[in-house]
Design a protein around this motif. Structure first.
Motif, PDB file in Angstrom:
ATOM      1  N   GLN A 163      25.433  52.007  73.850  1.00 29.93           N
ATOM      2  CA  GLN A 163      25.039  53.118  72.984  1.00 29.93           C
ATOM      3  C   GLN A 163      23.741  52.799  72.247  1.00 29.93           C
ATOM      4  OE1 GLN A 163      26.232  56.308  72.755  1.00 29.93           O
ATOM      5  NE2 GLN A 163      24.338  56.497  71.561  1.00 29.93           N
ATOM      6  N   GLU A 164      23.607  51.552  71.801  1.00 25.04           N
ATOM      7  CA  GLU A 164      22.372  51.111  71.137  1.00 25.04           C
ATOM      8  C   GLU A 164      21.175  51.311  72.077  1.00 25.04           C
ATOM      9  OE1 GLU A 164      22.271  47.013  69.290  1.00 25.04           O
ATOM     10  OE2 GLU A 164      20.824  46.712  70.907  1.00 25.04           O
ATOM     11  N   THR A 167      20.342  54.993  72.344  1.00 27.65           N
ATOM     12  CA  THR A 167      19.731  55.420  71.081  1.00 27.65           C
ATOM     13  C   THR A 167      18.264  54.986  70.999  1.00 27.65           C
ATOM     14  OG1 THR A 167      21.868  55.344  69.949  1.00 27.65           O
ATOM     15  CG2 THR A 167      19.913  55.277  68.556  1.00 27.65           C
ATOM     16  N   ARG A 168      17.962  53.826  71.575  1.00 31.02           N
ATOM     17  CA  ARG A 168      16.584  53.317  71.537  1.00 31.02           C
ATOM     18  C   ARG A 168      15.693  53.937  72.617  1.00 31.02           C
ATOM     19  NH1 ARG A 168      16.287  46.848  70.666  1.00 31.02           N
ATOM     20  NH2 ARG A 168      14.159  47.383  70.029  1.00 31.02           N
TER      21      ARG A 168
END
Length: 197
Positions: A163-164, A167-168
């Motif tokens: 997810q990180e 998101t990035r």
């Protein structure tokens, strides 16, 4: 001041991630940077971003294969297309996450063994017995690794890193960040080096 960390988002199922993994430790050493390995689920990234594997595109797959061989030759590293591709890497990526969390000093050995098995030896890493044999040969206890990969904390961490990545702005593997600058693809390593200079 330049951020001297390379965030390396990868999935073992990506041949381009394998090639990047053969080069990034040298780039980090040459530039005094820290290489932060970020195991993610490429399938999850594809699902979240609507992206697809280049192998899914009829005219692109053969080109990518030829290109990967060219880069392997340039880097002086072995590479063979895996006849069992695509590999379901869920267990392998959970294993990477678990080893990173519990035995970080053994992470490089784990990653090397898995990348070698898939992209050099052409083994069927969809087969649990083959996976067990590869990891046993690399000095790991297969049963302990399965337990580690099955732990809820491991699953949660892999989901969080995936997810990180999304998101990035990650949409494929490998993806590297130097600070806020994103570089996608193993053919962008020169730009990673420049960003660290």
């Amino acid at each position: 001041m330049t951020d001297k960390t390379i965030d390396f988002y990868f999935d073992f199922g990506s041949p381009a991630a394998y090639l990047a993994a053969t080069q990034l430790p040298h780039i980090a050493a040459d530039t005094g940077a820290t290489l932060a390995w970020k195991p993610m689920l490429l399938g999850g990234v594809f699902q979240a971003t609507g992206n697809h594997s280049p192998a899914d595109i009829k005219s692109k797959g053969p080109y990518m294969n030829a290109d990967l061989k060219r880069f392997a030759k340039r880097y002086g590293v072995p590479f063979a297309h895996n006849p069992h591709f695509p590999i379901n890497t869920l267990l392998l990526m959970r294993g990477a996450t678990g080893v990173q969390m519990q035995h970080p000093e053994r992470f490089a050995s784990y990653a090397d063994a898995v990348f070698q098995a898939i992209w050099v030896d052409g083994l069927n890493m969809n087969d649990p017995a083959t996976v067990g044999g590869v990891l046993q040969a690399a000095g790991f206890d297969a049963a302990e690794l399965v337990a580690l990969a099955s732990a809820q904390a491991t699953k949660d961490q892999l989901k969080a890193t995936t997810q990180e990545a999304v998101t990035r702005g990650v949409f494929g593997a490998p993806t590297m960040f130097v600070g806020d600058d994103m570089f996608w693809g193993q053919d962008r390593l020169d730009f990673v080096r420049e960003a660290l200079a």
